[in-house]
Write an enzyme that holds these catalytic residues in place. Structure first.
Site, mmCIF file in Angstrom:
data_model
loop_
_atom_site.group_PDB
_atom_site.id
_atom_site.type_symbol
_atom_site.label_atom_id
_atom_site.label_comp_id
_atom_site.label_asym_id
_atom_site.label_seq_id
_atom_site.Cartn_x
_atom_site.Cartn_y
_atom_site.Cartn_z
ATOM 1 N N ASP A 196 0.693 -1.114 0.179
ATOM 2 C CA ASP A 196 -0.412 0.088 -0.194
ATOM 3 C C ASP A 196 0.782 1.182 0.136
ATOM 4 O O ASP A 196 2.084 1.180 0.597
ATOM 5 C CB ASP A 196 -0.495 -0.312 1.325
ATOM 6 C CG ASP A 196 -2.301 1.010 1.057
ATOM 7 O OD1 ASP A 196 -3.205 0.667 0.504
ATOM 8 O OD2 ASP A 196 -1.972 1.856 1.419
ATOM 9 N N GLU A 251 -4.970 2.569 -4.170
ATOM 10 C CA GLU A 251 -3.035 2.478 -3.947
ATOM 11 C C GLU A 251 -2.967 1.438 -3.062
ATOM 12 O O GLU A 251 -1.752 1.447 -2.696
ATOM 13 C CB GLU A 251 -3.205 3.385 -3.707
ATOM 14 C CG GLU A 251 -2.797 3.745 -1.733
ATOM 15 C CD GLU A 251 -4.099 3.888 -1.113
ATOM 16 O OE1 GLU A 251 -5.078 2.933 -1.364
ATOM 17 O OE2 GLU A 251 -3.965 4.351 -0.183
HETATM 18 N N1 LIG Z 1 -4.515 8.999 -8.266
HETATM 19 C C1 LIG Z 1 -5.154 7.567 -8.355
HETATM 20 N N2 LIG Z 1 -5.818 7.786 -6.591
HETATM 21 C C2 LIG Z 1 -6.114 7.071 -6.708
HETATM 22 C C3 LIG Z 1 -6.614 5.856 -7.553
HETATM 23 N N3 LIG Z 1 -7.262 5.134 -5.871
HETATM 24 C C4 LIG Z 1 -7.089 5.493 -4.795
HETATM 25 N N4 LIG Z 1 -6.592 6.606 -5.297
HETATM 26 C C5 LIG Z 1 -6.593 7.286 -3.558
HETATM 27 O O1 LIG Z 1 -5.063 6.492 -2.979
HETATM 28 C C6 LIG Z 1 -5.950 7.309 -1.729
HETATM 29 C C7 LIG Z 1 -6.278 5.967 -0.751
HETATM 30 O O2 LIG Z 1 -5.622 7.103 0.774
HETATM 31 P P1 LIG Z 1 -5.887 6.425 1.860
HETATM 32 O O3 LIG Z 1 -6.592 5.114 1.830
HETATM 33 O O4 LIG Z 1 -6.764 7.661 2.895
HETATM 34 O O5 LIG Z 1 -4.895 6.211 2.171
HETATM 35 P P2 LIG Z 1 -3.062 6.951 2.034
HETATM 36 O O6 LIG Z 1 -3.727 8.165 1.795
HETATM 37 O O7 LIG Z 1 -2.036 5.924 1.477
HETATM 38 O O8 LIG Z 1 -3.023 6.913 3.926
HETATM 39 P P3 LIG Z 1 -1.989 5.049 4.445
HETATM 40 O O9 LIG Z 1 -2.866 4.397 3.426
HETATM 41 O O10 LIG Z 1 -2.815 5.315 5.895
HETATM 42 O O11 LIG Z 1 -1.044 5.535 4.554
HETATM 43 C C8 LIG Z 1 -7.507 7.996 -2.156
HETATM 44 O O12 LIG Z 1 -7.516 9.697 -2.049
HETATM 45 C C9 LIG Z 1 -7.526 7.619 -3.116
HETATM 46 O O13 LIG Z 1 -8.744 8.117 -3.781
HETATM 47 C C10 LIG Z 1 -6.121 5.825 -8.658
HETATM 48 O O14 LIG Z 1 -6.451 5.414 -9.430
HETATM 49 N N5 LIG Z 1 -4.930 7.116 -9.465
#
Ligand SMILES: Nc1nc2c(ncn2[C@@H]2O[C@H](COP(=O)(O)OP(=O)(O)OP(=O)(O)O)[C@@H](O)[C@H]2O)c(=O)[nH]1
Length: 412
Positions: free
Chosen positions: A282, A326
């Site tokens: 992640d 992600e």
């Molecule tokens: N650019 C982009 N962002 C994505 C995609 N899929 C998910 N995200 C973003 O990834 C982010 C995941 O956020 P969180 O689940 O809060 O996790 P994090 O900010 O990485 O925090 P931690 O995992 O705790 O380190 C969210 O803002 C989603 O919008 C994608 O396909 N493209």
């Protein structure tokens, strides 16, 4: 059409359609397709040549009755020509083609089949011309209509290719006229009608020959087009199947495909109680990354992480997938906990080594990942989902302990 022919591709498909739409009045396809048509048809032609040849030989000798009734003065000559010259020769050729057909076919030379047809017709016409020019009975003049039978043999029964049927017909006509010329006693009132009948037969049989060949060629084109369509559909289906397994952003396997694959690995590993490992990867603080650098930059970063994962998990049997957002996941069949941890650490370092600036991260100044590693023995755990849950817990632990690290959870 024989199975040997391979379906056409791209440009050739356009050529097929054009030929089907506009026709082929000159009874020829473009060179490559023409060669393929001739080759694909050669086996069928050989079979037709053999069967028609046997029947034609019987009919040819049946004409001894006509010789006897209409050219009785040269009956013995006719008998010798038919039974002792033409028949042994034709029978030898037919036998050779029957005996060595496959070998002859292997040469893939259509002329080897068309040639004997042409020669047999011309020889039959020549023998008739010879018999008639030797006879002096009044009825032998009428016997000249016998050339009509020869023309029908070549143009309709054997169905010579049109561009062979034309010279064949002209040569038979020449023999017919030659036979008349040497007959100084042909009644003038008979000459015209017989020649007209022979010429009319040539015209009509050539028209029929043309139509038969056109239909045969059309059928060939339609079969090729059908094969091409089937192949195209199969290709599209395969492509769709592939696409349905791939994540469009990262081009890694998607979650659905990963789950199918994990089930497969599990089914294979369970009977032998083989071990396997899962990595759950992640991206750290990815929300902040998106917020700071924008969504397109976030997408690009995910593609980079995917590339790193793909290049670090190359062992046959390994599969990396985008699990969602992600988060990425990888299965490593037949792996020890040490190996799985080493791979996880290598991935973590490689992502950090990308040095993608991440000002919003409270963990590092660059983009990092946390990795949860689960290791277990298929069969000891209830299901692959249990192993996934374990990997998720390991990831949670890595996050909680400060991110940019790996944590391993072994099966209890
Ligand atoms: N650019 C982009 N962002 C994505 C995609 N899929 C998910 N995200 C973003 O990834 C982010 C995941 O956020 P969180 O689940 O809060 O996790 P994090 O900010 O990485 O925090 P931690 O995992 O705790 O380190 C969210 O803002 C989603 O919008 C994608 O396909 N493209």
């Amino acid at each position: 059409m024989p199975a040997s022919s391979t379906p056409p591709q791209g440009d050739e498909r356009a050529t097929l359609q054009r030929l089907l739409d506009r026709g082929f009045p000159w009874m020829r396809f473009p060179a490559e397709l023409e060669a393929r048509f001739q080759q694909d048809m050669v086996a069928q032609r050989l079979q037709h040549f053999l069967l028609s040849g046997i029947v034609a030989l019987l009919v040819y000798n049946g004409f001894l009755v006509v010789d006897y009734l209409m050219a009785s003065d040269v009956f013995w000559l006719a008998l010798q020509i038919r039974l002792f010259v033409f028949t042994p020769l034709a029978a030898a050729v037919l036998w050779a083609y029957w005996r060595w057909g496959p070998r002859i076919l292997a040469w893939r030379l259509p002329v080897l089949v068309e040639g004997p047809v042409l020669c047999s017709g011309l020889m039959a016409a020549a023998s008739l011309a010879f018999i008639l020019s030797s006879s002096h009975t009044a009825l032998s003049h009428y016997y000249h209509v016998g050339f009509i039978v020869v023309i029908i043999y070549g143009n309709i029964v054997q169905r010579l290719r049109f561009w062979m049927a034309v010279p064949f017909s002209l040569l038979v006509l020449a023999m017919h006229l030659g036979g008349i010329v040497v007959l100084d006693h042909m009644p003038p009132r008979l000459l015209g009608p017989i020649v007209i009948m022979v010429v009319a037969t040539i015209v009509f049989t050539l028209m029929a020959n043309y139509a038969l060949e056109r239909d045969e060629r059309r059928h060939y084109l339609l079969t090729l087009r059908e094969k091409a369509l089937v192949q195209e559909l199969a290709h599209t289906h395969a492509r769709l199947m592939e696409l349905s397994k791939v994540d469009s952003l990262t081009e890694l396997a998607n979650r659905g495909h990963f789950q199918d694959y994990l089930q497969q690995v599990w089914r294979r590993a369970a009977p032998d109680r083989t071990s396997l490992a899962l990595l759950m990867v992640d991206v750290d603080h990815f929300k902040k990354y998106n917020d700071r650098y924008g969504h397109p930059a976030g997408d690009a970063a995910l593609r980079e992480v995917a590339r790193v994962l793909g290049s670090n998990l190359r062992r046959p049997g390994d599969l990396v997938a985008r699990y969602g957002g992600e988060e990425f996941v990888a299965v490593l069949p037949q792996s020890s906990p040490e190996t799985a941890s080493q791979v996880a650490e290598r991935v973590r370092q490689a992502v950090e080594g990308l040095q993608v600036r991440h000002e919003g991260s409270s963990t590092a100044r660059v983009l990092t990942v946390s990795v949860g590693v689960a290791h277990g023995v298929a069969g000891n755990l209830a299901s692959p989902e249990a192993l996934l849950k374990q990997a998720d817990q390991a990831l949670y632990q890595a996050k909680r302990e400060g991110r940019n690290r790996i944590r391993l959870l072994m099966q209890p």
